[in-house]
Design a protein around this motif. Structure first.
Motif, short mmCIF file in Angstrom:
data_model
loop_
_atom_site.label_atom_id
_atom_site.label_comp_id
_atom_site.label_asym_id
_atom_site.label_seq_id
_atom_site.Cartn_x
_atom_site.Cartn_y
_atom_site.Cartn_z
N MET A 137 7.43 8.54 7.65
CA MET A 137 6.35 7.64 8.01
C MET A 137 5.87 6.93 6.74
O MET A 137 5.58 7.57 5.74
N THR A 138 5.80 5.64 6.78
CA THR A 138 5.30 4.86 5.66
C THR A 138 4.09 4.08 6.12
O THR A 138 4.13 3.41 7.16
N LYS A 139 3.02 4.18 5.37
CA LYS A 139 1.80 3.43 5.65
C LYS A 139 1.51 2.56 4.44
O LYS A 139 1.65 2.99 3.30
N THR A 140 1.08 1.34 4.67
CA THR A 140 0.66 0.46 3.59
C THR A 140 -0.86 0.52 3.50
O THR A 140 -1.56 0.31 4.49
N LEU A 141 -1.35 0.84 2.31
CA LEU A 141 -2.79 0.94 2.09
C LEU A 141 -3.23 -0.12 1.09
O LEU A 141 -2.50 -0.42 0.15
N LYS A 142 -4.39 -0.69 1.31
CA LYS A 142 -4.94 -1.67 0.38
C LYS A 142 -5.86 -0.97 -0.61
O LYS A 142 -6.62 -0.08 -0.24
N ILE A 143 -5.79 -1.37 -1.87
CA ILE A 143 -6.71 -0.88 -2.87
C ILE A 143 -8.00 -1.68 -2.73
O ILE A 143 -7.97 -2.91 -2.68
N CYS A 144 -9.12 -0.98 -2.64
CA CYS A 144 -10.40 -1.67 -2.44
C CYS A 144 -11.44 -1.14 -3.43
O CYS A 144 -11.26 -0.08 -4.04
N GLN A 145 -12.50 -1.91 -3.60
CA GLN A 145 -13.60 -1.53 -4.48
C GLN A 145 -14.46 -0.49 -3.78
O GLN A 145 -14.87 -0.68 -2.63
N ILE A 146 -14.72 0.63 -4.45
CA ILE A 146 -15.61 1.66 -3.95
C ILE A 146 -16.60 1.95 -5.07
O ILE A 146 -16.28 2.68 -6.01
N GLY A 147 -17.79 1.35 -4.98
CA GLY A 147 -18.76 1.47 -6.08
C GLY A 147 -18.18 0.82 -7.32
O GLY A 147 -17.72 -0.32 -7.27
N ASN A 148 -18.16 1.55 -8.43
CA ASN A 148 -17.58 1.03 -9.68
C ASN A 148 -16.11 1.41 -9.84
O ASN A 148 -15.52 1.18 -10.89
N SER A 149 -15.54 2.00 -8.81
CA SER A 149 -14.16 2.48 -8.87
C SER A 149 -13.28 1.72 -7.88
O SER A 149 -13.76 0.91 -7.09
N LEU A 150 -12.00 2.01 -7.95
CA LEU A 150 -11.05 1.49 -6.97
C LEU A 150 -10.52 2.67 -6.17
O LEU A 150 -10.42 3.79 -6.67
N GLY A 151 -10.18 2.44 -4.91
CA GLY A 151 -9.67 3.52 -4.09
C GLY A 151 -8.95 2.98 -2.88
O GLY A 151 -8.82 1.78 -2.69
N VAL A 152 -8.46 3.90 -2.09
CA VAL A 152 -7.80 3.56 -0.83
C VAL A 152 -8.48 4.33 0.29
O VAL A 152 -9.01 5.42 0.08
N VAL A 153 -8.46 3.77 1.47
CA VAL A 153 -9.01 4.43 2.65
C VAL A 153 -7.83 4.99 3.44
O VAL A 153 -6.89 4.26 3.76
N LEU A 154 -7.88 6.27 3.71
CA LEU A 154 -6.80 6.90 4.48
C LEU A 154 -7.05 6.71 5.97
O LEU A 154 -8.17 6.90 6.44
N PRO A 155 -6.01 6.35 6.71
CA PRO A 155 -6.15 6.17 8.16
C PRO A 155 -6.55 7.49 8.83
O PRO A 155 -6.20 8.58 8.37
N LYS A 156 -7.29 7.37 9.92
CA LYS A 156 -7.75 8.54 10.65
C LYS A 156 -6.58 9.43 11.08
O LYS A 156 -6.68 10.65 11.06
N SER A 157 -5.46 8.83 11.45
CA SER A 157 -4.30 9.62 11.88
C SER A 157 -3.79 10.52 10.76
O SER A 157 -3.36 11.65 11.00
N VAL A 158 -3.84 10.04 9.53
CA VAL A 158 -3.41 10.83 8.38
C VAL A 158 -4.40 11.97 8.13
O VAL A 158 -4.02 13.11 7.90
N LEU A 159 -5.69 11.65 8.19
CA LEU A 159 -6.72 12.67 8.00
C LEU A 159 -6.61 13.77 9.04
O LEU A 159 -6.72 14.96 8.73
N THR A 160 -6.35 13.38 10.28
CA THR A 160 -6.21 14.36 11.36
C THR A 160 -4.97 15.22 11.14
O THR A 160 -5.03 16.45 11.26
N LYS A 161 -3.86 14.59 10.80
CA LYS A 161 -2.60 15.33 10.60
C LYS A 161 -2.73 16.35 9.48
O LYS A 161 -2.21 17.46 9.57
N LEU A 162 -3.45 16.01 8.41
CA LEU A 162 -3.62 16.91 7.27
C LEU A 162 -4.85 17.79 7.39
O LEU A 162 -5.14 18.57 6.50
N ALA A 163 -5.58 17.64 8.50
CA ALA A 163 -6.82 18.41 8.74
C ALA A 163 -7.80 18.24 7.59
O ALA A 163 -8.36 19.20 7.08
N LEU A 164 -8.00 16.99 7.17
CA LEU A 164 -8.90 16.67 6.06
C LEU A 164 -10.22 16.14 6.58
O LEU A 164 -10.26 15.42 7.57
#
Length: 75
Positions: A1-28
């Protein structure tokens, strides 16, 4: 499975938002730890078991402290 994630501004940092399906699969959940491993082929992102990580930390401390004794006992 390949997902494309965008790098976005989070406060003064950069980050990515993980899709809900990934969070659920990893129980995060919010506040959980992730392990990031660099490989020759790229990066591996894994959920971590904090209980296991804590146990491993203490195992490493004990192994360092009693290395000579453990070596003698292993013979």
């Amino acid at each position: 499975m390949t997902k494309t994630l965008k790098i976005c501004q989070i406060g003064n940092s950069l980050g990515v938002v993980l899709p809900k399906s990934v969070l659920t699969k990893l129980a995060l959940n919010k506040g959980d730890d992730l392990a990031l491993e660099e490989t020759e082929g790229g990066l591996i992102l894994r959920g971590t078991d904090t209980d296991h990580a804590e146990a491993q930390k203490w195992l490493d401390i004990g192994a360092d402290k009693y290395r000579r004794t453990l070596n003698i006992l292993s013979k």
